[in-house]
Design an enzyme around this catalytic site. Sequence first.
Site, short mmCIF file in Angstrom:
data_model
loop_
_atom_site.label_atom_id
_atom_site.label_comp_id
_atom_site.label_asym_id
_atom_site.label_seq_id
_atom_site.Cartn_x
_atom_site.Cartn_y
_atom_site.Cartn_z
N ASP A 1 -47.07 0.42 39.83
CA ASP A 1 -48.34 -0.19 40.23
C ASP A 1 -48.35 -1.66 39.81
O ASP A 1 -47.64 -2.05 38.89
CB ASP A 1 -49.51 0.52 39.56
CG ASP A 1 -49.59 1.98 39.99
OD1 ASP A 1 -49.10 2.31 41.08
OD2 ASP A 1 -50.16 2.78 39.21
N1 URA Z 1 -47.55 6.42 37.39
C1 URA Z 1 -48.61 5.61 37.63
O1 URA Z 1 -49.75 6.05 37.63
N2 URA Z 1 -48.36 4.32 37.90
C2 URA Z 1 -47.13 3.76 37.86
O2 URA Z 1 -46.98 2.57 38.06
C3 URA Z 1 -46.04 4.62 37.60
C4 URA Z 1 -46.28 5.94 37.37
#
Ligand code: URA
Length: 238
Positions: free
Chosen positions: A103
């Site tokens: 993310d």
């Molecule tokens: N899980 C998440 O919620 N976000 C990420 O960036 C990676 C794994």
Amino acid sequence: MQLDKILQSQGIGSRKHCQQLIRQGHVRIDGQVIMDVKAKFETTDLTFSVFAQDYLYREQVYIALNKPQNYECSHRPQQHLSVFDFFPDELLARNIQTVGRLDQDTTGLLLFTDDGQFLHQLTHPRKHVSKYYVIETENEITQTQIEKLAQGISLKNEKGVFAAHSITQLEAYKLRFAIDQGVYHQVKRMLHAVDNEVIHLHRDQIGQLTLEQLDLAMGEWCYLLPEDVQLLKQVEST
Ligand code: URA
């Protein structure tokens, strides 16, 4: 391999552009200008320069980035910068892709490659590559939450259960665990499902490859060593 093809394969430009660079005397091998576009060279450990910039021939590229916050894993980011902004044109021309995604607000280890098979191996749901996260939480972590995470949780609109393993509570509000799948926002959704929330998420390991061993500052990247690539390739499948 023929010199113009070598340059093209390394992302220097189109075949025609590479031929022009060679004919104009901008390409050197072992310090020698080579102006014959058809000259052939053994590519193993081959180094060459274009406009005095040195390159090592790489059949395929495997890259690790220590991703900072506020970068999106997309070529066309919506609200932030793109993780691809870290790389020179030659690598972008090779069409490198992220191996999975983080993310925009997640930091840590993110891999890139132009090797489609490797990408498939590491991201296919049936291949179990563990991804390790350090998670800072909004609420104090309870034993019940840890047990639920270990047992596995259902997530809305996803088939199966999602369990964490290798769980360590680092602090009252800090946890480290691994997951073997990679569905959208998985860690955040898992914490939400046990009545907690993620404040910050950091990936510090994929398979046996740790960010620590790579020694990368935030925003820094490096090519992976062949032995690291080999280790990552040894994934189990079901
Ligand atoms: N899980 C998440 O919620 N976000 C990420 O960036 C990676 C794994």
